[in-house]
Design a protein around this motif. Sequence first.
Motif, mmCIF file in Angstrom:
data_model
loop_
_atom_site.group_PDB
_atom_site.id
_atom_site.type_symbol
_atom_site.label_atom_id
_atom_site.label_comp_id
_atom_site.label_asym_id
_atom_site.label_seq_id
_atom_site.Cartn_x
_atom_site.Cartn_y
_atom_site.Cartn_z
ATOM 1 N N GLY A 5 -7.234 2.033 45.414
ATOM 2 C CA GLY A 5 -8.577 3.555 44.481
ATOM 3 C C GLY A 5 -9.101 3.392 43.333
ATOM 4 O O GLY A 5 -7.508 2.527 42.605
ATOM 5 N N GLY A 6 -9.271 3.921 42.543
ATOM 6 C CA GLY A 6 -9.394 3.631 40.718
ATOM 7 C C GLY A 6 -10.702 4.910 40.827
ATOM 8 O O GLY A 6 -10.665 6.217 41.265
ATOM 9 N N MET A 7 -10.216 4.948 39.362
ATOM 10 C CA MET A 7 -10.313 6.012 38.785
ATOM 11 C C MET A 7 -10.782 5.476 37.804
ATOM 12 O O MET A 7 -10.530 5.048 36.338
ATOM 13 C CB MET A 7 -9.140 7.442 38.850
ATOM 14 C CG MET A 7 -8.784 7.950 39.575
ATOM 15 S SD MET A 7 -8.308 9.402 38.743
ATOM 16 C CE MET A 7 -8.895 10.317 38.040
ATOM 17 N N VAL A 8 -12.117 6.248 37.457
ATOM 18 C CA VAL A 8 -12.630 6.619 35.382
ATOM 19 C C VAL A 8 -13.342 7.680 34.894
ATOM 20 O O VAL A 8 -13.183 8.404 35.393
ATOM 21 C CB VAL A 8 -14.205 5.664 35.676
ATOM 22 C CG1 VAL A 8 -14.676 5.269 34.450
ATOM 23 C CG2 VAL A 8 -13.997 4.469 37.283
ATOM 24 N N ILE A 9 -12.765 7.373 33.298
ATOM 25 C CA ILE A 9 -12.471 8.737 32.948
ATOM 26 C C ILE A 9 -14.215 8.518 32.262
ATOM 27 O O ILE A 9 -13.452 7.868 31.022
ATOM 28 C CB ILE A 9 -11.434 8.551 32.110
ATOM 29 C CG1 ILE A 9 -10.068 8.783 32.335
ATOM 30 C CG2 ILE A 9 -11.433 10.217 30.924
ATOM 31 C CD1 ILE A 9 -8.824 8.426 31.871
ATOM 32 N N THR A 10 -15.426 9.254 32.453
ATOM 33 C CA THR A 10 -16.173 9.058 32.154
ATOM 34 C C THR A 10 -16.887 9.890 31.844
ATOM 35 O O THR A 10 -17.097 10.621 33.256
ATOM 36 C CB THR A 10 -17.518 7.849 31.784
ATOM 37 O OG1 THR A 10 -18.594 7.532 31.588
ATOM 38 C CG2 THR A 10 -17.466 7.421 33.526
ATOM 39 N N ALA A 11 -17.907 10.273 30.817
ATOM 40 C CA ALA A 11 -19.301 11.682 31.285
ATOM 41 C C ALA A 11 -20.460 10.998 31.749
ATOM 42 O O ALA A 11 -21.412 11.351 31.379
ATOM 43 C CB ALA A 11 -19.209 12.791 30.895
ATOM 44 N N SER A 12 -20.626 9.457 31.550
ATOM 45 C CA SER A 12 -21.573 8.630 31.853
ATOM 46 C C SER A 12 -21.870 9.341 30.711
ATOM 47 O O SER A 12 -21.899 8.742 29.114
ATOM 48 C CB SER A 12 -22.265 8.803 32.921
ATOM 49 O OG SER A 12 -23.429 7.458 33.567
ATOM 50 N N HIS A 13 -24.406 9.635 30.778
ATOM 51 C CA HIS A 13 -24.992 9.978 30.687
ATOM 52 C C HIS A 13 -24.982 11.180 29.510
ATOM 53 O O HIS A 13 -25.807 11.122 28.698
ATOM 54 C CB HIS A 13 -26.546 9.662 30.157
ATOM 55 C CG HIS A 13 -26.837 11.204 31.399
ATOM 56 N ND1 HIS A 13 -26.373 10.606 32.742
ATOM 57 C CD2 HIS A 13 -26.819 11.524 31.859
ATOM 58 C CE1 HIS A 13 -26.122 11.435 33.611
ATOM 59 N NE2 HIS A 13 -26.779 12.168 32.954
ATOM 60 N N ASN A 14 -24.241 11.978 29.574
ATOM 61 C CA ASN A 14 -23.158 13.551 28.904
ATOM 62 C C ASN A 14 -23.220 13.596 27.545
ATOM 63 O O ASN A 14 -22.469 12.156 27.133
ATOM 64 C CB ASN A 14 -23.051 14.166 29.963
ATOM 65 C CG ASN A 14 -23.000 14.532 31.264
ATOM 66 O OD1 ASN A 14 -22.428 14.560 32.177
ATOM 67 N ND2 ASN A 14 -24.586 14.928 31.346
ATOM 68 N N PRO A 15 -23.344 14.349 26.367
ATOM 69 C CA PRO A 15 -23.661 14.196 25.339
ATOM 70 C C PRO A 15 -21.381 14.196 25.055
ATOM 71 O O PRO A 15 -20.857 14.270 25.898
ATOM 72 C CB PRO A 15 -23.615 15.117 25.020
ATOM 73 C CG PRO A 15 -24.660 16.085 25.917
ATOM 74 C CD PRO A 15 -24.430 16.030 27.097
ATOM 75 N N PRO A 16 -21.427 13.877 23.700
ATOM 76 C CA PRO A 16 -19.882 13.315 22.968
ATOM 77 C C PRO A 16 -18.185 14.739 24.046
ATOM 78 O O PRO A 16 -18.111 14.637 23.587
ATOM 79 C CB PRO A 16 -20.085 13.337 22.205
ATOM 80 C CG PRO A 16 -21.308 13.865 21.614
ATOM 81 C CD PRO A 16 -22.577 14.220 22.394
ATOM 82 N N GLU A 17 -19.174 15.900 23.878
ATOM 83 C CA GLU A 17 -18.840 16.797 23.685
ATOM 84 C C GLU A 17 -17.584 16.954 25.421
ATOM 85 O O GLU A 17 -16.767 17.891 26.098
ATOM 86 C CB GLU A 17 -18.690 18.334 23.514
ATOM 87 C CG GLU A 17 -19.853 19.254 24.461
ATOM 88 C CD GLU A 17 -21.560 18.351 23.880
ATOM 89 O OE1 GLU A 17 -21.174 17.859 23.057
ATOM 90 O OE2 GLU A 17 -22.709 19.259 23.921
#
Length: 459
Positions: free
Chosen positions: A102-114
């Motif tokens: 499996g894989g995991m990405v730590i991101t909130a994509s286009h959401n603001p920096p907080e």
Amino acid sequence: MTESLRGTNCRGNPRPVISISGVRGVIGESLTPEVIARFAASFGTYLEGGKVVVGRDTRLSGEMAKYAVFSGLLSAGCDIIDLGIVPTPTVQLLTERLKADGGMVITASHNPPEYNGLKFISSDGAFLNSSRMKKLLAIYTQNKIKYPSFNKATKIKECHQQAINFHLKKTLSFLNLNLIRKKRFYVALDCCDGAGSVITPLLLKKLGCRISVINDKLDRVFSRPPEPIPENLSGLCNLVKKTKADVGFAVDPDADRLAIISDKGKPIGEDYSLALVTQFILSKKKGLVVANLSTSQLMDDVTREFRCPLFRSRVGEINVVEEMKKRKAIIGGEGNGGIIFPPLHYGRDSLIGMGLILQYLAQSGKSVSQLAEELPSYYMMKKKIPLPKQGAKKSIAKVKKYFCREKIDLLDGIRVTGENWWIHLRPSGTEPIIRLIIEAKTKKEAEKLHKTVSKLIIR
Ligand code: MG
């Protein structure tokens, strides 16, 4: 499933929002190291240990989140392949390539920096679908995490450079390099200080492009609002004009979405990214196309031009991907700049999007503004309406009754398609709102439709 964890826990703390796109929350509020580690351990349990590929975007909370993810995965007996800061599509591609579980990405994509968040990937490189997400959520919510015994050895292996090299090599293998390189395109680039800041300039240089880059720092808060929509791209528009570039490319922080600025320094609109790539692909080979229900009717126009079938899927990358796999689509994606090119992999990928657009420019001998102007133009309106959950169903029923003579699709909320216009009303997967998208030939027509639909919505 979407709203299952919305609200507060017993201590009154906010909870992260969970949807088909994964988990998102505000760092230090709904997304704490404890929550992140528990989700990672739940994913490790779901995979029954094994090998997990992990990557992240450039958010300042990313390093903290990474160690929380590592802690959770290791505690569940997983080995980790650490890709470091890379685009989401790189993690998807490498999960498949390295035959990881499996894989995991730590991101909130286009959401603001907080914000930050977690995306979960299956061994085939596509996101978890809804039934898989449900299984993962059940482990998390019912506290069914399994920790192996103390003597299970686990390890972390770094694989950043190999990952970048593989994504580049694989992307280039689908492009006509000589044709693109001969043109010596001048490209202006806005990386949103995100995960595309390193790999994207490398790709463009390999394509023989001369480049000017803004917002390519990995260690600061985003210099512009992260969503690659026209109002956030004035810096790139100015750069295109100043450098007389052939094209401007902008991505979001995890570099899965692509927006294009024309040679005249104007944003052509995110929907044109997928429409132009589709036009190019179909001009070479006919085949079936999939787009989500919120994507512009440009896709109907382009597929009609080549007499190719277009199927609409529910919103959400994995929904588009599953429809594409089922129908054996040759190209597909989302109107928000998400281009999915199956020969590379089943995920939105801004890099292949850029390559295909440059090849289209080279092959056609036309400019971006010419290609965009040759397509019909529409006015699209996107609204977010705060709404109680029960209000969505009733509103959909009223809209259905009012537009009963038009073509109705109830796959995901309601989509009404008329002559040169459509509306799509659906409860959001990530916020307590209903999303309303309207597209018509003119702004006036769209506003008229908006007025009509607004009266039908029960607040
Ligand atoms: Mg994204």
